[in-house]
Design a protein around this motif. Structure first.
Motif, short mmCIF file in Angstrom:
data_model
loop_
_atom_site.label_atom_id
_atom_site.label_comp_id
_atom_site.label_asym_id
_atom_site.label_seq_id
_atom_site.Cartn_x
_atom_site.Cartn_y
_atom_site.Cartn_z
N PHE A 47 0.84 -1.20 0.00
CA PHE A 47 0.00 0.00 0.00
C PHE A 47 0.87 1.25 0.00
CE2 PHE A 47 -4.54 -0.88 1.06
CZ PHE A 47 -4.49 -2.25 1.00
N ASN A 103 2.89 2.46 -2.95
CA ASN A 103 2.06 2.98 -4.02
C ASN A 103 1.90 4.48 -3.81
OD1 ASN A 103 -0.26 3.69 -5.53
ND2 ASN A 103 -0.85 1.54 -5.56
N LEU A 138 -1.54 6.25 -2.95
CA LEU A 138 -2.02 5.86 -1.63
C LEU A 138 -1.16 6.48 -0.54
CD1 LEU A 138 -2.99 2.10 -1.97
CD2 LEU A 138 -4.47 4.00 -1.31
N ASP A 139 0.16 6.46 -0.77
CA ASP A 139 1.06 6.99 0.26
C ASP A 139 0.81 8.46 0.51
OD1 ASP A 139 3.48 6.49 2.00
OD2 ASP A 139 4.16 8.20 0.81
N HIS A 154 1.95 -0.29 10.06
CA HIS A 154 2.75 -1.10 9.12
C HIS A 154 4.09 -1.49 9.71
CE1 HIS A 154 5.15 -2.32 5.74
NE2 HIS A 154 5.91 -1.27 5.87
N HIS A 212 -3.78 0.59 11.58
CA HIS A 212 -4.02 0.80 10.15
C HIS A 212 -5.36 1.53 9.94
CE1 HIS A 212 -0.90 -2.31 9.75
NE2 HIS A 212 -0.76 -1.92 8.50
#
Lengths: 252, 548
Positions: B375, B378, B381-382, B394, B447
């Motif tokens: 995730f 990417n 998304l980041d 994470h 998360h």
């Protein structure tokens, strides 16, 4: 077969010495009266422990000297990789700023550097690299101990001249251009990077002095001479870094 | 016949017993004792770092809590991160490495025993300096374990705590570098006659690659720290934006170290898991050459991904693309490892011992943690997840669920080898489930918090996050109980005299595994092996591939 490494107090003492030394630097810079004492005790402790450590090694029976020398050689070369990585961090910083951040170099407020004196210093340092090589080959190939000692002295002398010239140049820059490590990014690079290199030259001189003493005491033979190898490689490394430094800081 | 090998006479041999024992530990150059000291050090620091985590979770149990002042919260947060990485994870892995690598390659000790002791002892002043910084005027470093500039510069953080933090990491860094040199030379030169590199157990390979990472990554941190230090103490301009410097440069240098650091603490864990899974599946590890190549590939690609920690800093599109792509490439060798582990277990005669439970738990948690990594690698998304609790969740999944779970597996697996006693299987099952569920709860929920938008590194939060934060704190409680149970079990087991001496292979795994740790006595004598091991002790017969 039955070799188990004997106990030693020196690693513990050397580590504590290093810790006290570093604490001393913090104390010193924050104005604590303990600072100077900690620096003194830590420095003497760490250095003394290293000497004690080295002396202890000398008195010990070596099970397989050929293998030991191979391992020491290899270990030292790997250690030099991490030395190179430290300098790489500085060079990465330098080139990142010069190529990607600053539009013109040197930045406003920094003088154009004279290259004449550093160029002569460079030649002197590189010459010392040659004399160091001669010293090693005299001893390893011909077993000529006294010739090797003479060439080591020449190497140390040249290295000292290099350091003196560097200090002289720093003095000139400070006096006539009012250029210090706090003056612009260029000042920081010049003084800290060449200063960090100068520390390595100084360490190299100490290593050569040790090799000299050990030759004098007859500790080394043309077959077993790890200290000679180590000092030689270290010196090659110091030379190489200087060539990059000279090119980066003074020439371009 | 076994030759008798006597301990050499030493200066403290005639001292009274307790003094002699202390002198023995303070002066030892035996890799096993040094390994145990690393492990004890790590355990003590885990108590400190764990208590700090407890303070953080107490503070965050309710919004606007006043348990910690905001400044103190930042200090605790910074030291928690730094301690867990440099003084818990790394020393613990170095401890197992020290203990096991020479034994697994059939050597009597590390290549440089005294240097090995020096590496360990450097951690003592390093840890003292770090902890003492909490008590100086101005407080400890409070810029996070990453200490970004300009926040960590003199202008914004004038406390000597930052300088102590720097020197502490200098000492720890020197310790790691010298240790790495030792591991590399030991692996290259000290293998028993006839042992080829491709016959070395995977834990040895993992440590070898890790050592090469340490050798190049840690000095870059030392360099950056030195620059920060001269900026702070001598007034140089390395990270001064007012002098035209780029504020991002610290981040580049830090993460050039910081990302390989992630692999420094996970690769040896991979090695541990390979040993444990194979042992209790009663099979050989699946795809040994692939595993070795995967470790090396992770090590190499690990150098090319550092800027994925900096996607929100305005890098060029090309950099974003490249660093994103390389980050995802890491999933390939990692996938090779995960599939090889699964194939190792597949069809095996599985024994669910405590170490096996931890090893299987590791695979599950590591996959979950790795998914979060995909995730974050990417870029789009980041951009929204960066600096939220998603990131915290994470990396705790891979640190606590990965490295720490692997360390627990190793503790249960090799404890009989090191001490001649088993830890309790019954308590171990409790430790496993409490820790596993605690990790799952705490870090899974983090998360969610991140996706909902809770920023990291803040001492309070909006009231709507309360329930989820209390779940995280509850998960911490489970992990805490697990930790205390383990500590209790270790102390109890050590204080009790073993009923009978354990055989060299107490788990009964070596018939299939053929690793040298199960050849020598439990615990091994100071010289490890009475006779230098011979190839028939580690080499598998060609037909052993199918034999079960």
């Amino acid at each position: 077969m039955s070799h188990v490494s004997p106990p030693s107090f020196w690693p513990l003492l050397a580590a504590l010495g290093a810790g006290i030394l570093f604490s001393g630097i913090v104390l010193y810079f924050y104005g604590s009266p303990l600072g100077t004492w900690a620096l003194l005790i830590g420095g003497v402790g760490a250095l003394g422990s290293l000497i004690g450590w080295a002396t202890e090694i000398l008195t010990q029976h070596v099970h397989d000297p050929d293998e030991l020398q191979r391992m020491l050689n290899r270990g030292f070369l790997f250690f030099l990789i991490s030395e190179a990585a430290i300098f790489a961090a500085f060079f990465a910083h330098y080139y990142y700023q010069r190529l990607l951040v600053f539009e013109s170099w040197p930045p406003a407020g920094a003088p154009e550097l004279e290259t004449q004196l550093p160029a002569i210093a460079t030649l002197i340092l590189l010459t010392s690299g040659v004399t160091a090589r001669i010293a090693r080959s005299r001893f390893v190939q011909r077993g000529a101990r006294s010739a090797a000692k003479t060439w080591i002295l020449v190497t140390i002398a040249l290295a000292s001249i290099f350091l003196a010239m560097e200090a002289y140049e720093w003095g000139l820059l400070k006096e006539f251009d009012n250029f210090t490590h706090q003056t612009t990014m260029a000042g920081t690079y010049l003084y800290i990077m060449t200063g960090f290199h100068a520390l390595h030259v100084l360490t190299g001189i100490v290593l050569w002095a040790l090799v000299y003493v050990r030759l004098e005491l007859g500790h080394m033979s043309p077959k077993y001479h790890f200290a000679f190898n180590a000092a030689g490689w270290y010196w090659d490394f110091v030379d190489l870094v200087w060539v990059f430094l000279f090119f980066s800081i003074y020439l371009i | 016949m076994a030759q008798t090998i006597q301990q050499p006479m030493t200066f403290y041999s005639r001292w009274p017993k307790p003094l002699a024992v202390i002198a023995d530990w303070l002066t030892t150059t035996d890799h096993k004792k040094i390994g145990i000291m690393y492990l004890v050090y790590s355990l003590l620091m885990a108590i400190v770092g764990g208590a700090m985590a407890g303070m953080i979770r107490t503070q965050l149990a309710v919004p606007d809590n006043t348990f910690l002042r905001p400044e103190l919260y930042n200090e605790i947060l910074t030291l928690h991160g730094t301690i867990m990485i440099f003084f818990v994870a790394m020393p613990a892995l170095a401890g197992f490495g020290n203990y096991l690598v020479p034994i697994l390659i059939g050597a009597r000790d590390m290549a440089f025993p005294r240097l090995n002791a020096f590496s360990f002892w450097l951690l003592v002043p390093s840890g003292i300096l770090m902890l003492a910084s909490l008590f100086v005027e101005g407080g400890a470093a409070a810029a996070g374990w990453t200490s970004y500039t300009p926040l960590a510069s003199k202008q914004y953080m004038a406390t000597p705590g930052v300088d102590m933090w720097i020197f502490s990491l200098h000492l720890a860094g020197l310790s790691s570098i010298l240790g790495a040199v030792n591991f590399i030379v030991t692996t290259l030169n000290m293998r028993a006659p006839g042992m080829r590199m491709m016959e070395m157990p995977l834990f040895v390979w993992a440590w070898f690659v890790t050592a090469t990472l340490i050798l190049v990554a840690i000095p870059v941190l030392s360099g950056a720290l030195t620059m920060l230090l001269t900026d702070r103490l001598l007034g140089t301009n390395f990270f001064k934006i007012s002098e035209g410097g780029d504020p991002l440069l610290w981040q580049h240098l830090f993460w050039f170290f910081g990302h390989p650091e992630v692999y420094i603490v996970i690769l040896p864990s991979f090695g541990i898991i390979s040993h444990v899974l194979a042992a209790f599946a009663h099979k050989r590890i699946f795809g040994y050459p692939g595993m070795v190549i995967a470790i090396a590939a992770i090590g190499i690609v690990g150098y090319l991904v550092w800027a994925h920690h900096m996607f929100t800093t305005g890098l060029s599109t090309l950099s974003l693309l490249l660093f994103s792509a390389f980050s995802m490439v890491i999933a390939i060798p990692t996938g090779v490892k995960v599939w090889s582990w699964l194939a190792t277990v597949w069809g095996g005669t599985i024994r669910f011992t405590t170490p096996m439970k931890f090893a299987l738990g590791f695979v599950a948690l590591f996959i979950l943690g790795g998914m979060g990594g995909i995730f974050l690698a990417n870029v789009p998304l980041d951009l929204s997840l960066h600096d939220t609790y998603f990131v915290v969740g994470h990396f705790h999944y891979v640190f606590a669920g990965g490295t720490v779970v692997a360390l627990l597996a190793a503790t249960y697996f090799w404890f009989p080898k090191m001490t001649g006693r088993f830890l309790s299987e019954k308590l171990g099952t409790w430790v496993f489930w409490l820790f596993f569920l605690g990790v799952l709860l705490s870090f899974m929920v983090m998360h969610f918090l991140g996706i909902l938008g809770m920023p990291r590194r803040v001492y309070t939060y909006r009231p709507e996050f309360t329930t989820l934060n209390q779940l995280v704190t509850a998960g911490y409680g489970l992990q805490l109980i697990a930790g205390l149970l383990l500590l209790f079990d270790i102390l109890r087991t050590l204080l009790r005299k073993p009923a009978r001496p354990l055989p060299p292979d107490p788990w009964g795994v070596n018939e299939v595994q053929k690793t040298l740790d199960w050849v020598t006595a439990s615990p091994p004598p100071p010289y490890n092996f009475e006779r230098t091991p011979t190839p028939d002790q580690w080499r598998h017969a060609p037909s052993a591939e199918v034999a079960r």
